[in-house]
Design a protein around this motif. Structure first.
Motif, mmCIF file in Angstrom:
data_model
loop_
_atom_site.group_PDB
_atom_site.id
_atom_site.type_symbol
_atom_site.label_atom_id
_atom_site.label_comp_id
_atom_site.label_asym_id
_atom_site.label_seq_id
_atom_site.Cartn_x
_atom_site.Cartn_y
_atom_site.Cartn_z
ATOM 1 N N ASN A 54 105.800 88.916 111.130
ATOM 2 C CA ASN A 54 107.061 89.523 111.577
ATOM 3 C C ASN A 54 107.973 89.812 110.385
ATOM 4 O O ASN A 54 109.060 89.252 110.247
ATOM 5 C CB ASN A 54 107.754 88.586 112.572
ATOM 6 N N THR A 55 107.501 90.697 109.533
ATOM 7 C CA THR A 55 108.211 91.080 108.314
ATOM 8 C C THR A 55 108.389 92.590 108.288
ATOM 9 O O THR A 55 107.420 93.335 108.439
ATOM 10 C CB THR A 55 107.424 90.642 107.064
ATOM 11 N N ALA A 56 109.620 93.028 108.111
ATOM 12 C CA ALA A 56 109.889 94.464 108.001
ATOM 13 C C ALA A 56 109.431 94.965 106.644
ATOM 14 O O ALA A 56 109.579 94.267 105.636
ATOM 15 C CB ALA A 56 111.383 94.730 108.178
ATOM 16 N N MET A 57 108.876 96.156 106.604
ATOM 17 C CA MET A 57 108.485 96.771 105.348
ATOM 18 C C MET A 57 109.589 97.698 104.861
ATOM 19 O O MET A 57 110.250 98.367 105.658
ATOM 20 C CB MET A 57 107.185 97.563 105.516
ATOM 21 N N ASP B 299 110.106 113.381 99.207
ATOM 22 C CA ASP B 299 109.737 114.753 99.580
ATOM 23 C C ASP B 299 109.993 115.016 101.061
ATOM 24 O O ASP B 299 109.140 115.540 101.792
ATOM 25 C CB ASP B 299 108.260 115.029 99.234
ATOM 26 N N ASP B 300 111.189 114.590 101.510
ATOM 27 C CA ASP B 300 111.631 114.815 102.893
ATOM 28 C C ASP B 300 110.783 114.087 103.926
ATOM 29 O O ASP B 300 110.782 114.440 105.114
ATOM 30 C CB ASP B 300 111.659 116.321 103.226
ATOM 31 N N LYS B 301 110.066 113.059 103.499
ATOM 32 C CA LYS B 301 109.303 112.236 104.427
ATOM 33 C C LYS B 301 109.692 110.780 104.228
ATOM 34 O O LYS B 301 109.982 110.338 103.115
ATOM 35 C CB LYS B 301 107.791 112.388 104.188
ATOM 36 N N VAL B 302 109.707 110.015 105.315
ATOM 37 C CA VAL B 302 109.962 108.586 105.237
ATOM 38 C C VAL B 302 108.636 107.877 105.023
ATOM 39 O O VAL B 302 107.703 108.026 105.819
ATOM 40 C CB VAL B 302 110.632 108.063 106.529
ATOM 41 N N ILE B 303 108.549 107.127 103.915
ATOM 42 C CA ILE B 303 107.300 106.413 103.613
ATOM 43 C C ILE B 303 107.580 104.936 103.418
ATOM 44 O O ILE B 303 108.670 104.534 102.983
ATOM 45 C CB ILE B 303 106.613 106.972 102.350
ATOM 46 N N ALA B 304 106.602 104.106 103.755
ATOM 47 C CA ALA B 304 106.695 102.670 103.478
ATOM 48 C C ALA B 304 106.335 102.431 102.025
ATOM 49 O O ALA B 304 105.454 103.093 101.471
ATOM 50 C CB ALA B 304 105.753 101.901 104.401
ATOM 51 N N ILE B 305 107.042 101.500 101.380
ATOM 52 C CA ILE B 305 106.739 101.138 99.998
ATOM 53 C C ILE B 305 106.482 99.642 99.914
ATOM 54 O O ILE B 305 106.786 98.892 100.843
ATOM 55 C CB ILE B 305 107.893 101.537 99.049
ATOM 56 N N ASN C 248 103.304 102.187 112.484
ATOM 57 C CA ASN C 248 102.714 101.008 113.116
ATOM 58 C C ASN C 248 103.588 100.576 114.301
ATOM 59 O O ASN C 248 104.812 100.731 114.260
ATOM 60 C CB ASN C 248 102.580 99.858 112.125
ATOM 61 N N PRO C 249 102.979 100.013 115.342
ATOM 62 C CA PRO C 249 103.727 99.725 116.576
ATOM 63 C C PRO C 249 104.578 98.461 116.546
ATOM 64 O O PRO C 249 105.378 98.247 117.462
ATOM 65 C CB PRO C 249 102.612 99.610 117.628
ATOM 66 N N GLY C 250 104.421 97.601 115.549
ATOM 67 C CA GLY C 250 105.139 96.332 115.540
ATOM 68 C C GLY C 250 106.644 96.519 115.597
ATOM 69 O O GLY C 250 107.233 97.184 114.743
ATOM 70 N N GLU D 109 117.034 108.530 110.845
ATOM 71 C CA GLU D 109 115.602 108.386 110.569
ATOM 72 C C GLU D 109 115.300 107.087 109.813
ATOM 73 O O GLU D 109 114.558 107.060 108.833
ATOM 74 C CB GLU D 109 115.081 109.590 109.782
ATOM 75 N N VAL D 110 115.892 106.002 110.306
ATOM 76 C CA VAL D 110 115.607 104.672 109.781
ATOM 77 C C VAL D 110 114.570 104.039 110.707
ATOM 78 O O VAL D 110 114.775 103.982 111.923
ATOM 79 C CB VAL D 110 116.885 103.812 109.730
ATOM 80 N N PRO D 111 113.432 103.561 110.163
ATOM 81 C CA PRO D 111 112.381 103.021 111.034
ATOM 82 C C PRO D 111 112.819 101.837 111.886
ATOM 83 O O PRO D 111 112.506 101.768 113.072
ATOM 84 C CB PRO D 111 111.283 102.613 110.047
ATOM 85 N N GLY D 112 113.542 100.885 111.264
ATOM 86 C CA GLY D 112 113.892 99.684 112.012
ATOM 87 C C GLY D 112 115.182 99.039 111.539
ATOM 88 O O GLY D 112 115.639 99.249 110.414
ATOM 89 N N MET D 113 115.737 98.212 112.430
ATOM 90 C CA MET D 113 117.025 97.586 112.144
ATOM 91 C C MET D 113 117.192 96.372 113.058
ATOM 92 O O MET D 113 116.639 96.320 114.156
ATOM 93 C CB MET D 113 118.135 98.608 112.406
ATOM 94 N N ALA D 114 117.962 95.397 112.591
ATOM 95 C CA ALA D 114 118.338 94.265 113.431
ATOM 96 C C ALA D 114 119.835 94.045 113.281
ATOM 97 O O ALA D 114 120.377 94.146 112.176
ATOM 98 C CB ALA D 114 117.569 93.008 113.044
ATOM 99 N N VAL D 115 120.502 93.744 114.397
ATOM 100 C CA VAL D 115 121.949 93.560 114.398
ATOM 101 C C VAL D 115 122.304 92.299 115.169
ATOM 102 O O VAL D 115 121.694 91.998 116.204
ATOM 103 C CB VAL D 115 122.669 94.769 115.036
ATOM 104 N N ALA D 116 123.272 91.563 114.640
ATOM 105 C CA ALA D 116 123.801 90.394 115.342
ATOM 106 C C ALA D 116 125.322 90.444 115.291
ATOM 107 O O ALA D 116 125.904 90.781 114.259
ATOM 108 C CB ALA D 116 123.291 89.106 114.719
#
Length: 522
Positions: A236-239, A245-251, A80-82, A53-60
């Motif tokens: 193009n910046t990851a948040m 409380d068992d929810k994933v929130i942006a900070i 958000n769709p970005g 349950e990780v929103p986003g990631m980049a790998v090289a």
């Protein structure tokens, strides 16, 4: 039980050097080609991202001068769709330390300092708790975590605070060592900050300017910067994200400029793989030497020994040593030397590694306070260095779920030990006042709507109501720092039955509140 949290970063340059940089600035001549191994990993990464349950990631991943994978996964911000792509910016936190160590190496190559020079020769005002350590601390000591301080000691001085870089170092003089000088590994952000201030003193430009002009620009790391003030939060910046409380929130991003040399760089997978390729090419960029191979080899050489735990021996039998060099950690795995560093920021975890013998390197950037990078890094290593097919993602996911269960059990046990029916010894207004810690500074306890309220004055994000627990102990929970658990504040009475001091304990792997001895001011 396993806890994997990383935590817990002048324009006097001569025209000659600047001209050389203009000539060699830009990308390496690296070909891009997706390999079967990378294809297999690509599928694995997608499944792991969802599982954790990780929103986003980049790998090289780069091997033999070829980029075999350079890709974004998921979204920059939950809801958000970005999409994340190879140029999405993440805070890389303590991966910054390898840049700071390399900056020192550049100055050594120029004959402007030496690794074993004394810190006080460059910063005469530098002080640590022990006068002997103060006088004998070297630049090498700053970079290899052997000052005698416990891991993360003093991080509450800088985290979210208004203190400047010099003020943070000055306050570190009150930190009591936990080990003998050069006797044990103790990870220190403040010592890296000190190294950054030496870079500024010797070079005549700030650490930020030096990193930008001497490393980022020449390598063509054009999206990378040293401060969140340079991030386009709508671009193009990851948040960053946390579980609350068992929810994933942006900070919100937290400014780390005051600890810059230890952890303030923001970068992308596309840029960070250039940094890794630079290491694999041993300091060369298109046949131009930016830092000598001799200096890099010193960075990649053992300086401070780390223990290989029984847990590690059982899980990774091919790992026989772990050590820290200068800005990089090292271990052996599948018969190869792995050089790496991780980075833990508020709501973001990252990892970079390279294996010179295999001409292999990789970067993992994630936008959640999650240990996902850990199993993925081992999966990459297994895929390229062995025939192992262990599902590290599932194995570590299960371990962490068990750890959560253990934490809940511990919380229930604490509740059972609570003595009910007690009340504070004094009336609440008797706890109100100013409390001073030599290490940290001032905290205040106020009475707000008939409740006690705690505020750390240099750190606005540290504030909390005090809820009575038992006797003279109260609970705290910082609403602006959701990653930190509930803690306790205990007031200690003196012989005259007045409040004498305040002790704070917020159990977590990143910040030691117990080292702050707050004395009430009369």
């Amino acid at each position: 039980m396993i806890i994997i949290k990383i935590n817990i970063l002048a324009m006097k340059t001569s025209f000659r050097i600047f001209a050389v940089f203009l000539l060699i600035s830009g990308s390496f001549n690296t070909r891009a080609q997706v390999s079967p191994k990378a294809n297999t990993l690509d599928t694995y990464f997608l499944e792991a991202l969802s599982k954790w349950e990780v929103p986003g990631m980049a790998v090289a991943i780069i091997r033999n001068d070829t980029i075999e994978l350079l890709k974004g996964y998921g979204v920059r911000e939950i809801g958000n769709p970005g999409k994340v792509d190879e140029n999405t910016l993440f805070a890389v936190a303590s991966n910054t330390k390898s840049f700071t160590a390399t900056a020192i190496s550049m100055l050594i190559d120029e004959g402007k300092l030496k690794l074993d020079d004394k810190v006080v020769d460059y910063l005469p005002w530098f002080r640590l708790y022990d006068p002997y350590v103060t006088l004998n601390m070297t630049i090498r000591d700053l970079l290899c975590h052997r000052s005698g301080l416990e891991t993360f000691s003093g991080d509450l001085i800088w985290y979210g605070s208004s203190y400047s870089r010099d003020e943070i170092i000055q306050r570190a003089s009150f930190l009591k060592p936990n080990y003998g000088f050069r006797a044990n590994y103790g990870y220190s952000n403040i010592m890296y900050l000190t190294a950054g201030q030496i870079i500024a003193k010797v070079s005549g430009m700030s650490w930020d300017e030096f990193i930008s002009s001497r490393i980022l620009t020449p390598l063509g790391m054009n999206h990378t910067n040293t401060s969140i003030t340079k991030l386009d939060m709508k671009g193009n910046t990851a948040m960053p994200h946390n579980d609350v409380d068992d929810k994933v929130i942006a900070i919100q991003y937290l400014n780390w400029d005051n600890i810059g040399p230890a952890g303030s760089i923001n970068s992308s997978a596309a840029d960070m793989i250039k940094w890794i390729e630079f290491q694999l090419k041993k300091g060369k960029l298109n046949d131009q030497v930016l830092v000598s191979e001799k200096s890099l080899r010193e960075q990649w050489s053992p300086q401070t020994i780390q223990k290989v735990s029984a847990f590690s021996e059982k899980l990774w039998p091919s790992t026989h040593f772990k050590t820290y060099g200068l800005g990089w950690g090292m271990m052996d795995y599948h018969g190869k030397k792995v050089i790496s560093h991780s980075g833990g920021y508020d709501g973001m975890i990252s990892f970079s590694a390279f294996i010179p013998e295999a001409n292999l390197g990789f970067v993992i950037l994630t936008n959640k306070n999650s240990s996902l990078y850990y199993p993925l890094s081992y999966k990459i290593l297994d895929t390229y260095l062995s025939n192992d097919t262990i599902d590290w993602s599932s194995k570590f996911f299960d371990l962490i779920e068990k750890n959560k269960e253990a934490e809940l059990t511990q919380k229930k046990e604490d509740e059972q030990l609570r003595i009910s029916g007690t009340s504070p010894t004094l009336s609440l207004n008797k706890y109100v006042g100013s409390y001073i810690s030599l290490i940290y500074g001032e905290a205040k306890v106020e009475l707000v709507d008939d409740k006690l309220y705690l505020k750390f004055l240099p750190t606005p994000i540290f504030h909390s109501p005090l809820e009575h627990w038992q006797y003279n102990t109260f609970t705290i929970k910082f609403p602006d720092v959701p990653a930190l658990p509930e803690g306790k504040v205990s007031f200690i009475l003196g012989p005259d039955s007045d409040v004498e001091k305040m002790l704070i304990d917020v159990p977590n792997p990143d910040f030691d509140f117990t080292e702050l001895d707050f004395i009430r001011q009369k």
